[in-house]
Design an enzyme around this catalytic site. Structure first.
Site, PDB file in Angstrom:
ATOM      1  N   SER A  11       0.835  -1.205   0.000  1.00 16.21           N
ATOM      2  CA  SER A  11       0.000   0.000   0.000  1.00 16.21           C
ATOM      3  C   SER A  11       0.870   1.255   0.000  1.00 16.21           C
ATOM      4  O   SER A  11       1.545   1.580   0.982  1.00 16.21           O
ATOM      5  CB  SER A  11      -0.924   0.013   1.226  1.00 16.21           C
ATOM      6  OG  SER A  11      -1.676   1.202   1.213  1.00 16.21           O
ATOM      7  N   HIS A  36      -0.949  -1.298  -4.281  1.00 11.47           N
ATOM      8  CA  HIS A  36      -2.287  -0.937  -3.791  1.00 11.47           C
ATOM      9  C   HIS A  36      -2.335   0.572  -3.593  1.00 11.47           C
ATOM     10  O   HIS A  36      -1.505   1.134  -2.866  1.00 11.47           O
ATOM     11  CB  HIS A  36      -2.531  -1.672  -2.467  1.00 11.47           C
ATOM     12  CG  HIS A  36      -3.855  -1.443  -1.827  1.00 11.47           C
ATOM     13  ND1 HIS A  36      -4.975  -2.207  -2.101  1.00 11.47           N
ATOM     14  CD2 HIS A  36      -4.244  -0.542  -0.891  1.00 11.47           C
ATOM     15  CE1 HIS A  36      -5.991  -1.788  -1.362  1.00 11.47           C
ATOM     16  NE2 HIS A  36      -5.582  -0.772  -0.615  1.00 11.47           N
ATOM     17  N   ASP A  38      -4.611   3.833  -2.386  1.00 15.37           N
ATOM     18  CA  ASP A  38      -5.764   4.229  -1.572  1.00 15.37           C
ATOM     19  C   ASP A  38      -6.192   5.634  -1.957  1.00 15.37           C
ATOM     20  O   ASP A  38      -5.569   6.613  -1.545  1.00 15.37           O
ATOM     21  CB  ASP A  38      -5.375   4.204  -0.093  1.00 15.37           C
ATOM     22  CG  ASP A  38      -5.157   2.789   0.414  1.00 15.37           C
ATOM     23  OD1 ASP A  38      -6.094   1.978   0.297  1.00 15.37           O
ATOM     24  OD2 ASP A  38      -4.053   2.504   0.911  1.00 15.37           O
ATOM     25  N   MET A  40      -8.663   8.567  -1.542  1.00 17.59           N
ATOM     26  CA  MET A  40      -9.611   9.051  -0.503  1.00 17.59           C
ATOM     27  C   MET A  40     -10.094  10.441  -0.842  1.00 17.59           C
ATOM     28  O   MET A  40      -9.303  11.285  -1.290  1.00 17.59           O
ATOM     29  CB  MET A  40      -8.901   9.085   0.850  1.00 17.59           C
ATOM     30  CG  MET A  40      -8.295   7.765   1.262  1.00 17.59           C
ATOM     31  SD  MET A  40      -7.461   7.929   2.855  1.00 17.59           S
ATOM     32  CE  MET A  40      -6.755   6.287   3.029  1.00 17.59           C
ATOM     33  N   HIS A  69      -7.972   1.084  -4.753  1.00 16.18           N
ATOM     34  CA  HIS A  69      -8.968   1.021  -3.681  1.00 16.18           C
ATOM     35  C   HIS A  69      -9.601   2.398  -3.547  1.00 16.18           C
ATOM     36  O   HIS A  69      -8.989   3.320  -3.005  1.00 16.18           O
ATOM     37  CB  HIS A  69      -8.263   0.587  -2.376  1.00 16.18           C
ATOM     38  CG  HIS A  69      -9.180   0.513  -1.191  1.00 16.18           C
ATOM     39  ND1 HIS A  69      -8.719   0.357   0.094  1.00 16.18           N
ATOM     40  CD2 HIS A  69     -10.538   0.569  -1.093  1.00 16.18           C
ATOM     41  CE1 HIS A  69      -9.755   0.319   0.927  1.00 16.18           C
ATOM     42  NE2 HIS A  69     -10.857   0.458   0.227  1.00 16.18           N
ATOM     43  N   MET A  71     -11.857   4.892  -1.926  1.00 19.44           N
ATOM     44  CA  MET A  71     -12.637   5.267  -0.741  1.00 19.44           C
ATOM     45  C   MET A  71     -13.235   6.631  -1.043  1.00 19.44           C
ATOM     46  O   MET A  71     -12.893   7.644  -0.423  1.00 19.44           O
ATOM     47  CB  MET A  71     -11.726   5.290   0.496  1.00 19.44           C
ATOM     48  CG  MET A  71     -11.411   3.902   1.024  1.00 19.44           C
ATOM     49  SD  MET A  71      -9.910   3.876   2.017  1.00 19.44           S
ATOM     50  CE  MET A  71      -8.697   3.758   0.716  1.00 19.44           C
ATOM     51  N   MET A 140     -12.253  -4.866   5.113  1.00 16.12           N
ATOM     52  CA  MET A 140     -11.410  -3.903   5.826  1.00 16.12           C
ATOM     53  C   MET A 140     -11.181  -4.416   7.250  1.00 16.12           C
ATOM     54  O   MET A 140     -12.125  -4.773   7.949  1.00 16.12           O
ATOM     55  CB  MET A 140     -12.093  -2.532   5.896  1.00 16.12           C
ATOM     56  CG  MET A 140     -12.239  -1.799   4.567  1.00 16.12           C
ATOM     57  SD  MET A 140     -10.687  -1.454   3.710  1.00 16.12           S
ATOM     58  CE  MET A 140      -9.754  -0.552   4.947  1.00 16.12           C
ATOM     59  N   ASP A 178      -7.216  -5.667   4.510  1.00 18.33           N
ATOM     60  CA  ASP A 178      -6.534  -4.377   4.376  1.00 18.33           C
ATOM     61  C   ASP A 178      -6.678  -3.598   5.678  1.00 18.33           C
ATOM     62  O   ASP A 178      -7.797  -3.279   6.094  1.00 18.33           O
ATOM     63  CB  ASP A 178      -7.182  -3.610   3.215  1.00 18.33           C
ATOM     64  CG  ASP A 178      -6.525  -2.273   2.931  1.00 18.33           C
ATOM     65  OD1 ASP A 178      -5.455  -1.978   3.513  1.00 18.33           O
ATOM     66  OD2 ASP A 178      -7.093  -1.513   2.113  1.00 18.33           O
TER      67      ASP A 178
HETATM   68  C1  DX5 Z   1      -6.787   2.333   4.955  1.00 18.39           C
HETATM   69  C2  DX5 Z   1      -6.232   1.852   3.649  1.00 18.39           C
HETATM   70  C3  DX5 Z   1      -5.112   0.884   3.751  1.00 18.39           C
HETATM   71  C4  DX5 Z   1      -3.870   1.421   4.407  1.00 18.39           C
HETATM   72  C5  DX5 Z   1      -3.261   0.258   5.139  1.00 18.39           C
HETATM   73  O1  DX5 Z   1      -7.942   3.060   4.724  1.00 18.39           O
HETATM   74  O2  DX5 Z   1      -7.250   1.232   2.876  1.00 18.39           O
HETATM   75  O3  DX5 Z   1      -4.766   0.323   2.472  1.00 18.39           O
HETATM   76  O4  DX5 Z   1      -2.930   1.940   3.527  1.00 18.39           O
HETATM   77  O5  DX5 Z   1      -2.191   0.726   5.863  1.00 18.39           O
HETATM   78  P1  DX5 Z   1      -1.525  -0.129   7.012  1.00 18.39           P
HETATM   79  O6  DX5 Z   1      -1.087  -1.432   6.373  1.00 18.39           O
HETATM   80  O7  DX5 Z   1      -0.400   0.725   7.449  1.00 18.39           O
HETATM   81  O8  DX5 Z   1      -2.565  -0.356   8.055  1.00 18.39           O
HETATM   82 ZN    ZN Z   2      -6.636   0.168   0.979  1.00 12.10          ZN
END
Ligand code: DX5
Ligand code: ZN
Length: 219
Positions: A11, A36, A38, A40, A69, A71, A140, A178
């Site tokens: 990630s 990966h 993220d 947001m 991913h 969000m 999650m 995740d």
């Molecule tokens: C959280 C993300 C994750 C995040 C995980 O909302 O979807 O992908 O990057 O990070 P770690 O592995 O540090 O918990």
């Molecule tokens: Zn994620």
């Protein structure tokens, strides 16, 4: 039961943003399977991360499949742009839309794979009607929005229940986890039935990316 190889997705949220290119090269050389990302929007989750321009640069710089991913709300507006930058898969949260089925079809038609994601408080009922149409279900293991949070162990029961549901289908649906994934929580998730591990801080905060990825893969 469909045996699936373990996938480790690094990630990028936990990478050093001042040297993203180097971080991507390092994690690729260290044996990560997927990158990966993220995305947001500060509406669906209380944080802003990065969007298309950064993901586009990552896609150009990386030989790894881009595991997107989202969000975000308004996923429908992001499907074409992410397909255009060569993303391998979009995973979205079905509670962002009244029309998850339509969203799946819209993603599928671009040739990308499709995933659906459930927050810790959401029951599997959200996706029971969708399992037959997706390539991946993301459970999650933290509340989405931030890296570096603590793994929520109560999700393990849901992982086991989803494993059982997936095993009754004849399609190779991946079960991804995740949030707060490290060697210890990865082992618990693997035992419960997860086959796809997202890890941010566990990898990028470690001194040896390759050793960490190996440990996750053999968890
Ligand atoms: C959280 C993300 C994750 C995040 C995980 O909302 O979807 O992908 O990057 O990070 P770690 O592995 O540090 O918990
Ligand atoms: Zn994620």
């Amino acid at each position: 039961m469909l045996a699936q190889n373990i996938v480790v997705a690094a990630s990028v949220l936990a990478a050093d943003f001042l040297k993203l290119g180097e971080e991507v090269a390092a994690v690729t050389a260290a044996g990560a399977d997927w990158l990966h990302v993220d995305v947001m929007d500060n509406h669906y989750v209380p944080n802003l991360s990065f969007g298309l321009p950064v993901c586009s640069a990552l896609a150009r710089a990386s030989t790894l499949p881009l595991d997107v991913h989202l969000m975000t709300e308004r996923v429908e507006t992001l499907i074409e742009p992410f397909a255009a930058i060569g993303a391998a898969r979009i995973t979205f949260h079905p509670d962002t839309t009244a029309h998850a089925d339509r969203m799946i079809q819209a993603i599928r038609v671009t040739g990308m794979e499709v995933g659906v994601a459930l927050n810790p408080a959401m029951p599997l009922a959200w996706i029971e009607e969708l399992i037959a149409q997706v390539d991946l279900v993301l459970l999650m293991t933290v509340n989405p929005g931030f890296g570096g949070q603590q793994f929520i162990p109560s999700v393990l029961t849901k992982i086991a229940a989803l494993r059982a549901q997936i095993d009754t289908t004849d399609r190779p649906v991946r079960l991804q986890v995740d949030g707060g994934i490290n060697a210890e929580s990865a082992q618990q998730c693997r035992q419960a039935g997860a086959d796809t591990l997202v890890a941010g801080n566990a990898i990028f905060s470690s001194s040896d990316y390759a050793a960490t990825i190996r440990a996750l893969r053999s968890s």
